[in-house]
Design a protein around this motif. Structure first.
Motif, mmCIF file in Angstrom:
data_model
loop_
_atom_site.group_PDB
_atom_site.id
_atom_site.type_symbol
_atom_site.label_atom_id
_atom_site.label_comp_id
_atom_site.label_asym_id
_atom_site.label_seq_id
_atom_site.Cartn_x
_atom_site.Cartn_y
_atom_site.Cartn_z
ATOM 1 N N ASN A 374 0.860 -1.188 0.000
ATOM 2 C CA ASN A 374 0.000 0.000 0.000
ATOM 3 C C ASN A 374 0.894 1.234 0.000
ATOM 4 O OD1 ASN A 374 -1.629 2.193 0.673
ATOM 5 N ND2 ASN A 374 -2.950 0.993 1.994
ATOM 6 N N ASP A 630 -3.604 3.404 -5.097
ATOM 7 C CA ASP A 630 -3.941 2.607 -3.920
ATOM 8 C C ASP A 630 -3.053 1.389 -3.710
ATOM 9 O OD1 ASP A 630 -6.320 4.143 -3.214
ATOM 10 O OD2 ASP A 630 -7.191 3.292 -5.031
ATOM 11 N N LEU A 666 -8.143 -5.087 -6.764
ATOM 12 C CA LEU A 666 -8.812 -3.780 -6.776
ATOM 13 C C LEU A 666 -10.261 -3.846 -7.225
ATOM 14 C CD1 LEU A 666 -5.891 -1.710 -8.343
ATOM 15 C CD2 LEU A 666 -6.593 -1.719 -5.948
ATOM 16 N N ASN A 669 -12.480 -1.593 -5.321
ATOM 17 C CA ASN A 669 -12.015 -0.208 -5.185
ATOM 18 C C ASN A 669 -12.426 0.600 -6.399
ATOM 19 O OD1 ASN A 669 -10.416 -1.866 -3.364
ATOM 20 N ND2 ASN A 669 -9.108 -0.077 -3.063
#
Length: 844
Positions: A374, A630, A666, A669
């Protein structure tokens, strides 16, 4: 203190729903229990008096009244009984993912596993099975069994030694307070000491407290101590979830864990389970039908390999813990270690690596590693060290995320970032991709090529980096200095690059060895706007990174106290937000890389994502490192033994795994763009020159740092209508130097390193098809054209410039009208035969 009757009723309620009082008719209670306890105490006192002599009895009578005084006197040299409950026993350390999913249990291989749980978390049928098997009168006896004591006394009198089962309280005392030699000693003395301590322990603690400690203390075999570890070891579940069949099998193990080991002697374990079920029926805990059903129920044992998840990450964390606390404490303390790993992302990465390696195995690619961090916290989200930790044929237990490998072109972004930071170039700067001779680290001539063998002439920095061209990258690192590039890479997170002289210019092509974990971490500042965020490094070396990837969120001790907790700090700026954004913008430009990778290649994931590939010589390593705001994910594909792969490039090997990992990680996200910081300006340029576009020339929008915007303009082309071939050649990307119409500040030239570094030299004349550009500056236009053509080169058009177009007014005044003011490529350059030469000529 609770009464024996109520305690038994609470802790051994009927497993099959019947009234517990109906199942224990004839059990002593109330006054009967009181009288029995008194009688037992009196008999024990008389027995002790006979065995140990009148002297001790008198001593006991003087110190206290009656039998109690004798017991106190006899126990003066014994350990404190409360130590059986209050002593600090060894406890396993557990490693969890960030969401509390268990990953691994750390225990002493010379000791065992243990997890302490309260008795309220133990199912009633487990307690009932234990009582029925080990101590049917546990809730009624005073800590020892009078009948067993009397039998031992009689056998001792007859010279037969002693025999007889111990109560649960006696077993707890024996295991907790006696050393291993005393535990196996078959003597009346040991038996009496055990009984005395059990009696005193029963006077101090409730039956539930003793039973809880016993069930957390006893060995169940296979290094499992306590019922919780036993449940996990044999059935991969918590004790609270054990059914009757599982509970009765486990309750039968403590008598002889090795003899009844179900992994080795399943038949023996089932026979012992039948005995336990029979005892439960006899004592009224279950019905015969219930026992028969439990005996027939299929037992599904835990797989021996299922007790470790994310194995390479677990071992990475374990090593950190051992360095911090030492092995001894780690084996004893019962820590709960909550890590940064997201098991769902880990599984996605493992599946992607495993599936793709299976598809390309026939290309001699047998292994892969994946690293995910991250960028906004520096936390490790996934670490896949190999496609199979247990496969020795691929050296599966070697963690390839921490192994040293050559990274190929994945380090080129650090070269261009260093150049951007120095202000020497921008994404629109023109660099010639042409055959060029360099000097290697040892001074030897070095003439590199691009992976596809092509040379593309003048290209922008954006094109060069997006398509991973080698010649431009070497020219840039030659100009800024190898040490400058290495210094930046070190500050951003790469720890293994040493002295610049060891690698020479080829460090920008990946000649230095790096670790995947470091490479991915070094990319995080590109994703987060230029910051290095993570766990602070203890005593960092000057010029190296000051933070490192975080792997542990929190450490909690066995009592629930938080010992350590990670909270991301603001971090340290290692590059400016503008430089970080420019690199991200180039690496996320699918149009810019189309010439090499095509549109919608595996490098495109349906959202803004920047990515760079790399391949080493002989195809020993395939790399892809890419990121969104991200997540940063890096992938390596290859073989731990350096066996070359066949036709596995960065995009086809690691790129496919990167795509699958990013897409799955992801999926929940929302897409985010890279936030553009202030201090950047977008202007139109001519992609052939890097200057502002001419009225009739090609135009491309490009980003620049404020103050570094080109002020010179490309002049209008002059094309001869009688030379069709010239018009065709003019369509190729080319570089034409012109002068700003307003003589402001010229574009910043390449900065030179403080110490001499290897620089490009002219290629040797024997290189086929390569010629030297003649110097035609100050030569009349016609003669200049003849010289260009005589050298095997071409001239398609001429830019005619006036005084307002030239910054150097003195030189303009000295040059005769119709003579050459400037030329590109520069005089002395080595280019391919047929290259177009652009001339700027003074007009009236």
């Amino acid at each position: 203190m609770q009464t024996a009757a109520s305690s038994r009723r609470d802790r051994s309620a009927a497993v099959d729903g019947t009234d517990p009082e109906d199942r224990k008719r004839g059990s002593p209670g109330g006054w009967g229990l009181f009288l029995l306890t008194g009688a037992v105490t009196f008999v024990v006192g008389l027995f002790l008096l006979a065995v140990f002599g009148v002297t001790l009895a008198i001593l006991g009578a003087r110190s206290l009244d009656g039998v109690g005084g004798i017991i106190d006197a006899l126990s003066r040299d014994l350990p404190a009984p409360e130590a059986a409950v209050e002593r600090d026993v060894f406890k396993s350390t557990f490693i969890y993912d960030r969401n509390g999913e268990p990953l691994y249990e750390i225990f002493d291989p010379n000791g065992g596993r243990r997890v302490i749980i309260p008795i309220s978390d133990m199912p009633q049928h487990l307690v009932a099975a234990t009582l029925a098997t080990e101590d049917a009168n546990f809730y009624e006896n005073p800590g020892f069994d009078l009948r067993a004591i009397a039998r031992a006394l009689w056998q001792n009198f007859r010279g037969q030694g002693y025999s007889g089962a111990s109560t649960i309280t006696q077993q707890l005392v024996r295991n907790a307070l006696f050393d291993p030699e005393q535990r196996t000693e078959r003597s009346l003395d040991r038996k009496m000491k055990e009984a005395i301590l059990a009696y005193k322990l029963s006077q101090k603690y409730s039956k539930d407290e003793i039973l809880e400690r016993y069930l957390n203390e006893i060995s169940y075999g296979n290094l499992a101590y306590g019922i919780e570890s036993a449940a996990r070891t044999y059935f991969d579940k918590s004790a609270r979830d054990l059914n009757l069949a599982e509970a009765t099998l486990l309750a039968g193990l403590p008598q002889s864990p090795s003899a009844y080991n179900p992994f080795i002697n399943f038949r023996g374990a089932k026979e012992r389970q039948a005995e336990v079920l029979g005892l439960m029926v006899r004592q009224g805990y279950i019905t015969e039908a219930g026992a028969e059903a439990a005996l027939k129920q299929e037992l599904r044992f835990a797989a021996l390999r299922s007790d470790i998840k994310a194995p390479h990450f677990v071992m990475y964390v374990r090593d950190m813990l051992e360095q911090r606390f030492g092995k001894a404490r780690l084996y004893q303390a019962g820590f709960r270690v909550y890590t940064t790993l997201d098991l769902s992302v880990q599984r996605a990465a493992e599946e992607a690596a495993r599936d793709h390696i299976a598809r390309i195995r026939d290309h001699d690619a047998r292994n892969a590693a994946v690293m995910a961090i991250n960028p906004n916290s520096g936390e490790i989200i996934a670490m896949v060290g190999s496609v199979d930790f247990f496969d020795q044929s691929i050296a599966g237990q070697v963690n390839m995320t921490t192994a040293l490998r050559q990274p190929g072109s994945t380090v080129k972004p650090f070269t261009y970032a260093a150049a951007f930071a120095r202000g020497t170039m921008s994404p629109g700067t023109i660099i010639r991709d042409e055959p060029t001779q360099f000097r290697g680290a040892g001074g030897e001539p070095y003439v590199p090529r691009n992976p596809d063998g092509r040379f593309r002439g003048p290209v922008t920095v954006r094109y060069a980096l997006a398509n991973s061209l080698n010649i431009p990258a070497l020219k840039v690192v030659s100009d800024i200095g190898t040490q400058t590039m290495i210094d930046l890479a070190r500050r951003m997170g790469i720890t293994t690059l040493g002295d610049a002289q060891r690698y020479g210019l080829t460090v920008t092509l990946g000649s230095g060895e790096v670790r995947l974990i470091d490479l991915v971490y070094a990319y995080t500042p590109f994703a987060n706007g230029g910051l290095q965020i993570g766990q602070p490094v203890t005593n960092p070396r000057p010029g190296n990174r000051e933070f490192e990837p975080a792997a542990i969120l929190k450490i909690v001790d066995a009592d629930g106290r938080v010992l350590e907790e990670y909270s991301p700090r603001p971090g340290k700026r290692v590059i400016t937000p503008q430089v970080a954004w420019l690199i991200s913008d180039i690496l996320s430009d699918d149009d810019a890389r189309t010439d090499t990778y095509g549109r919608n290649s595996p490098l495109s994931i349906g959202r803004p994502a920047a990515v760079k590939t790399g391949t080493t010589d002989r195809s020993q390593d395939s790399w892809t490192v890419g990121f969104t705001p991200d997540l940063v994910v890096g992938v390596w594909v290859g073989n731990a033994d350096n066996t070359p792969m066949r036709q596995v490039l960065g995009v086809s090997g690691a790129g496919a795994i990167w795509n699958m990992t990013m897409t799955r990680a992801l999926k929940n996200n929302a897409p985010r763009t890279f936030a553009r910081p202030p201090g950047l300006v977008q202007v139109a340029i001519d992609p052939r020159t890097g200057l502002r576009p001419a009225a009739n020339g090609p135009v491309k929008l490009e980003w620049f740092l404020e103050g570094n915007v080109p002020t010179q303009w490309t002049q209008t082309e002059r094309t001869s209508p009688t030379r069709e071939s010239d018009r065709e050649i003019a369509k190729e990307p080319t570089s034409t130097p012109t002068v700003a119409s307003t003589p402001a500040v010229a574009p910043t030239p390449f900065a030179r390193p403080a110490t001499p570094m290897p620089k490009p030299t002219a290629a040797p004349t024997e290189i086929a098809g390569i010629v030297t550009v003649p110097n035609v500056v100050s030569v009349a236009e016609a003669q200049a054209r003849q010289a260009v053509e005589a050298a095997g080169l071409r001239n398609t058009y001429t830019n005619y410039q006036g005084a307002a177009d030239v910054a150097d007014r003195a030189f303009f005044g000295r040059t005769a009208t119709g003579h050459v003011l400037s030329q590109t490529p520069a005089p002395g350059a080595r280019v391919q035969r047929g290259t177009v030469i652009y001339l700027a000529v003074k007009r009236d």
